[in-house]
Enzyme design. Sequence first.
Site, PDB file in Angstrom:
ATOM      1  N   GLY A  41       0.816  -1.376   0.045  1.00 55.59           N
ATOM      2  CA  GLY A  41       0.057  -0.098   0.169  1.00 55.59           C
ATOM      3  C   GLY A  41       0.973   1.304   0.008  1.00 55.59           C
ATOM      4  O   GLY A  41       0.560   2.080  -0.926  1.00 55.59           O
ATOM      5  N   ASN A  79       8.815   5.890   4.893  1.00 57.98           N
ATOM      6  CA  ASN A  79      10.311   6.413   5.125  1.00 57.98           C
ATOM      7  C   ASN A  79       9.944   7.709   5.767  1.00 57.98           C
ATOM      8  O   ASN A  79       9.203   8.613   5.285  1.00 57.98           O
ATOM      9  CB  ASN A  79      10.670   6.521   3.755  1.00 57.98           C
ATOM     10  CG  ASN A  79      10.401   5.255   2.748  1.00 57.98           C
ATOM     11  OD1 ASN A  79      10.815   4.211   3.191  1.00 57.98           O
ATOM     12  ND2 ASN A  79       9.757   5.532   1.628  1.00 57.98           N
ATOM     13  N   GLU A 124       0.368   5.782   7.299  1.00 58.44           N
ATOM     14  CA  GLU A 124       1.985   6.342   7.177  1.00 58.44           C
ATOM     15  C   GLU A 124       2.223   7.376   8.183  1.00 58.44           C
ATOM     16  O   GLU A 124       3.308   7.517   8.436  1.00 58.44           O
ATOM     17  CB  GLU A 124       1.982   6.380   5.636  1.00 58.44           C
ATOM     18  CG  GLU A 124       1.709   5.477   4.567  1.00 58.44           C
ATOM     19  CD  GLU A 124       2.083   3.779   5.097  1.00 58.44           C
ATOM     20  OE1 GLU A 124       3.271   3.915   5.827  1.00 58.44           O
ATOM     21  OE2 GLU A 124       1.310   3.052   5.010  1.00 58.44           O
ATOM     22  N   GLU A 141       3.230  -1.862  13.569  1.00 51.16           N
ATOM     23  CA  GLU A 141       2.125  -2.078  12.734  1.00 51.16           C
ATOM     24  C   GLU A 141       0.951  -2.380  13.200  1.00 51.16           C
ATOM     25  O   GLU A 141      -0.311  -1.514  12.869  1.00 51.16           O
ATOM     26  CB  GLU A 141       2.407  -3.276  11.568  1.00 51.16           C
ATOM     27  CG  GLU A 141       3.579  -2.918  10.883  1.00 51.16           C
ATOM     28  CD  GLU A 141       3.448  -1.842   9.919  1.00 51.16           C
ATOM     29  OE1 GLU A 141       2.175  -1.159   9.804  1.00 51.16           O
ATOM     30  OE2 GLU A 141       4.333  -1.437   9.277  1.00 51.16           O
TER      31      GLU A 141
HETATM   32  N1  TRP Z   1       5.487  -0.521   6.427  1.00 56.19           N
HETATM   33  C1  TRP Z   1       4.853  -0.294   5.259  1.00 56.19           C
HETATM   34  C2  TRP Z   1       3.308  -0.077   5.989  1.00 56.19           C
HETATM   35  O1  TRP Z   1       2.877  -0.719   7.033  1.00 56.19           O
HETATM   36  C3  TRP Z   1       4.333  -1.859   4.934  1.00 56.19           C
HETATM   37  C4  TRP Z   1       5.601  -2.257   4.045  1.00 56.19           C
HETATM   38  C5  TRP Z   1       6.503  -3.251   4.284  1.00 56.19           C
HETATM   39  C6  TRP Z   1       5.832  -2.120   2.634  1.00 56.19           C
HETATM   40  N2  TRP Z   1       7.163  -3.746   3.350  1.00 56.19           N
HETATM   41  C7  TRP Z   1       7.009  -3.265   2.285  1.00 56.19           C
HETATM   42  C8  TRP Z   1       5.242  -1.394   1.638  1.00 56.19           C
HETATM   43  C9  TRP Z   1       7.274  -3.267   0.999  1.00 56.19           C
HETATM   44  C10 TRP Z   1       5.768  -1.781   0.426  1.00 56.19           C
HETATM   45  C11 TRP Z   1       6.783  -2.571   0.146  1.00 56.19           C
HETATM   46  O2  TRP Z   1       2.813   0.966   5.714  1.00 56.19           O
HETATM   47 ZN    ZN Z   2       2.427   0.153   8.489  1.00 53.73          ZN
END
Ligand code: TRP
Ligand code: ZN
Length: 888
Positions: free
Chosen positions: A260, A264, A297, A319
């Site tokens: 999704g 960052n 995010e 999460e």
């Molecule tokens: N940390 C992101 C979220 O929860 C999700 C995520 C983890 C992610 N690994 C990823 C997104 C790899 C894209 C690709 O919003």
């Molecule tokens: Zn997340």
Amino acid sequence: MTQIVKYLKDYAAPNHLVPKVDLLFDVQNEYTDVIITLHIEPQNNEKTLILQGDAKLLMIQLNGERLPETAYSLVGEILTLPNMPTVPFTLTIQTRVFPEINKSFNGLYASDGNLYTQCEPEGFRKITFHPDRPDVMGVFTTEIRADKQKFPVLLSNGNKIRSGSLPDGRHFAVWHDPFKKPSYLFALVAGQLVATSDVFVTKSNRQVAIEFYTRPEDADKVAFAVESLKNAMKWDEERFGLEYDLDVYMVVAVGDFNMGAMENKGLNIFNTKYVLANSQTATDSDFEGVESVIGHEYFHNWTGNRVTCRDWFQLSLKEGLTVFRDQEFSGNRASRAVRRIENVKLLRTHQFAEDASPMAHPVRPASYVEMNNFYTMTVYEKGAEVVRMYHTFLGEDGFQRGMKLYFERHDGQAVTCDDFRHAMADANGVDFSQFALWYSQAGTPTLNVSGSLQNGEYILDVKQILPNTPDMPASEKKPMMMPLAIAFFDENGKKISFRQPEHPAVSNTEQTETVLTVNQSEQSFKFLMNANTVTPSLLRGFSAPVYLEFDYTNKELALLLAHDDDAFSRWEAGQTLFRRAIAANEDALKNGEMLPEHTELMDALRNVLNNQDIDPALKAMLLQVPAEAELWGERDNLNPVLISMAREALLEQIAHGLHSELLATALNAREAENADKRGKEIVFYEYNPKDAGLRSLQYACFGLIHRFDEIATIEQVFEYYDEMARKNMTHEWGVLSAINHNHDPKRDELLARFAAKFDSQALVMDKYFMLIASSRRADTLAQVQAALNHPRFALDNPNKVRALIGTFARNVPHFHAADGSGYAFVAQHIKKIDEFNPQVAAGLARAFNLLQRIEPQRQALMRAELEQIVALPNLSKDVREIVEKILA
Ligand code: TRP
Ligand code: ZN
């Protein structure tokens, strides 16, 4: 083939810290050279440095001196440097990466000529060498050099501190992020993008620049996301007291993205699906998806970035907590009750299924082979329920005290789920040691409840049953601690007031609802009340993520459906009636008997439809029959197609039994939606929660109405389609999904017109592919196969794969076709996609999760496909981990 399994119990603190990282990205046409300087602090006099890297290694310098190749060894992705100093030193490493041919969408990759990164969880090592583990945090400074024309925009985390021109039509930018962060939060974006800008003023009066970067042609679709971000920033200040910390917040939209969105630091990267939305291209639920992911995010900036995970086993620390926060944010906007039911439905459809599958794992997994496989419904959605249970036990004030202590203790650190639990416990003087079991025991508990009333004394007996899961037999599991929210209703649907004589704090207080603490395998609770008949309302608000068993009569369920003031329990009463009716249909179909009439259900639904006091969005939810995957529960030897037929049969019965009520409800909702738009010169059917509720009710009804007379309906739809389509995408989509199963060629004509109209809108084309793949029509597999050759389909685009192949894998009668054609089709594409995008291929492989619980013939067909997959010599560890678990 042996897999390397990582275990939580093997965790060891890092031997080398890297508090400062300098990066230089030199972007060339065919490749990008990356020079990283790691400022390393050895711990415990450790001489052997181990780094992770999966990029072409060009050279290494120690304190500026080039190291000979004999000074290190590179085996697979592990770089070992045995004789490093035990005092602080720098290591400079040059790598070369090839973003144009990277279709895994992890690491540095190209999409549409622009460059993007994805580093969580272990993508940083695909760019350069680094410990690449979340407990190694540092301050990053990043310089990007690239051609000015091809890459006018150069972005990374933090603040831009320098930029300027270079010879040969090139330019550079230097970014500095003052917050130390793990490598998984690193990001870089370079390319031709336009910015949509705004400003947010924080509660302490700091100006934050907001910048949303898109392709120029998409800039007309970001306004809603910008507004959602500002709402989220404000909400986090008001509800959690949390303020944004950098001077700029950037969001970049990209069409090639595995998930999704990604949080960052200061530079979120988003799947276009969760940023771009206008009323012509996005449905109301798309808008709601944008709002919740933008919130999610953003909320990670505190729960994830400022306080991050010690190791990837702790993923739910960030999460689960962040999903809880985004759910609360979305619930705040409109009908909190309806949002809650939607979340519960999602959990029960997909997470309960995962918990009953070979992939079952605790909220904090004990082991993994490929971390990408653990971004699961369990870690996210069940993890959010675990956080919600703290909230239910502690109340809002107590929960916020816990959050405050959590940030006081851990800001700037990489911590564990236990640290979070201790903060909640210590801030409130509560013992949550038993609660820790939610982090280590997989599987969905069942609460088996019974009640009896005698002389004004109501006894509620609660048994807790824990299931076997592949990682742990039930016999080894200990009773869990959970809140059970309850109330009691009399025969007129009035709440009964009661006392709890055994509960010292409130033994003399008259209450109408309470939260019980369930923490033993068998418990009894006593209530004193003045009543003759009692219907308990249990698990109110879905107070714990469990199955609930209580021997209600249909009449009692109808009473709760009509009168319960807890929207979840009310909805759940209806869902139980639906489940019973479907089960009865299934028996009748199996035995070749007439379908039963379900009089009590029909009467109850008629009352719901005629009740003008029910909020339209809730009414729409009350009409929704449980999804197929919800009906599988923990059953064995199941025939998914038969269950699907029993469910379809019930939909037909409702459509025929309640035709006029459904029609009246739909027309009233349409009228209400149009009322405030009449007489205006320009009619906008924009997203807003109120209209969205009215539209969801219209299409909940319409989906049923069209079953009444499919031939007449398709004729009518053909007449008014354009008028609906002009209003907005919700109407257009509502009409198309209702007639999508119609066998008339006019259905194909409408879909073709839809595809032609939106040929240049990638996200709408995803909807077209979803319609093709979700149809119950007999020719669906053929249409899906034809769609693979559609010029707008692309096997290397994750959104397209999910829209067409992922949707097909959830189309029960077709995926589970008795001849195995559905299994073969999906398996074939898992193999193809695995060659370039293991993460997406592994996601598709989960469609076979049902294997062990399906009847023998289908099971054999599934098994044959999976055995072919595991036999592939170059299979990714992602797909191998999933498939081997399913076959085990
Ligand atoms: N940390 C992101 C979220 O929860 C999700 C995520 C983890 C992610 N690994 C990823 C997104 C790899 C894209 C690709 O919003
Ligand atoms: Zn997340």
